[in-house]
Design an enzyme around this catalytic site. Sequence first.
Site, PDB file in Angstrom:
ATOM      1  CG  HIS A  18      23.806  21.656 -22.742  1.00 18.03           C
ATOM      2  ND1 HIS A  18      25.052  21.071 -22.833  1.00 18.03           N
ATOM      3  CD2 HIS A  18      23.127  21.319 -23.878  1.00 18.03           C
ATOM      4  CE1 HIS A  18      25.121  20.407 -23.990  1.00 18.03           C
ATOM      5  NE2 HIS A  18      23.977  20.526 -24.624  1.00 18.03           N
ATOM      6  CB  ALA A  19      20.538  23.704 -16.878  1.00 23.00           C
TER       7      ALA A  19
END
Length: 390
Positions: free
Chosen positions: A129-130
């Site tokens: 998700h980063a």
Amino acid sequence: MRAPAVVWDSSLLGYDLGGEHPFNPVRLELTIRLATELGVLDGVDLLVPGPAGEDELRRVHLAEYIEAVRQAPMTGADFAHGLGTEDNPVFTGMHEASALVVGSTLLAARKIAEGEATRAVNIAGGLHHAMPGKASGFCVYNDCSVAISWLLDHGFDRVAYVDTDVHHGDGVQTAFYDDPRVLTVSLHQHPFTLWPGTGYSAEIGKGGAEGTAVNLPLPPGTRDTGWLRAFEAVVPSLLEQFRPQILVTQCGVDSHEEDPLADLSLSVDGHRAIYRRLRELSEAHAGGRWLAVGGGGYQLIRVVPRSWTHLLATVLGRDVDPATALPPNWVASISRAAPQAELPAGMSDGRETAFVPWGDGEDEPVDIAIRDTRRAIFPLHGLDPDDPRD
């Protein structure tokens, strides 16, 4: 075949968001202990990673964001960069621990790129998700994206990424949304019902890369048979057409029916079936090259250790029989540490994973997603979206 590589060191437990945060590193420790007790890791030389350097992190992350991560333990919350939120609390050594996770996935990628292994696994990875300038969804640095970027600079022209986490693989999709060299495929709970609210079938890539972002949004309650029906209706055909030189997979297990953060209904048996199919597809379409990483999974005792032990075993070619009982020593250690925990008897949930392939004339809940995704993507690869033979 060259011996598969396993990246692991207890220093990876330092990626600890603290307190009652669901992303608890104990799940990694319990997995390694279970795999060890079952003999899965017998004779395997575990590879010890080092942290990724700034040059590698900057493949996908902004320099100002990396500096913000470094400074956050001293300066506190930085909401502009997603640091200090409930999902992404600041913790001591955050940059170092996060860079080590990236370094561990890079080490696995390097072993494959240099021909020292055909398959490699890093259960501590999968922080999908980063974003380039922001922490998101428990993820500070995106090890998946960094590793794919590195592979593209080290002999690979076509990389396929398949994400089986219950949440959309949004950070990896974002990193390569306009890059035709990378096929990103995500199977996840429908974004209308689950964070991060992205991953609709209509998200297909842009800028000459249309068709290389593939999303299969599945309805809540989807079980093993529906998940596998959807996977088989979309993924093998696209891999055959794309002809990747390596398959990278994010193998989050928060799709399990007991996971507290989502609403799919897979089992440990379903996870095992997924891993075995990914291995087959890597052999059929990627020269056997397969890089597997972990991801989500928040039923820390009953689910993650069993599912990821199956992942380790599958990568190593040491498949564990689902009928295998949990080792007494492992059970005893859990009982001492968590006496209220109810443990399963063995490495199976007793679920049937045989499924009916799409195109049988029946209409199942997952078939809406199958049709929407095939119609959005298949024509861009020269495939007929309505012909089950494609």
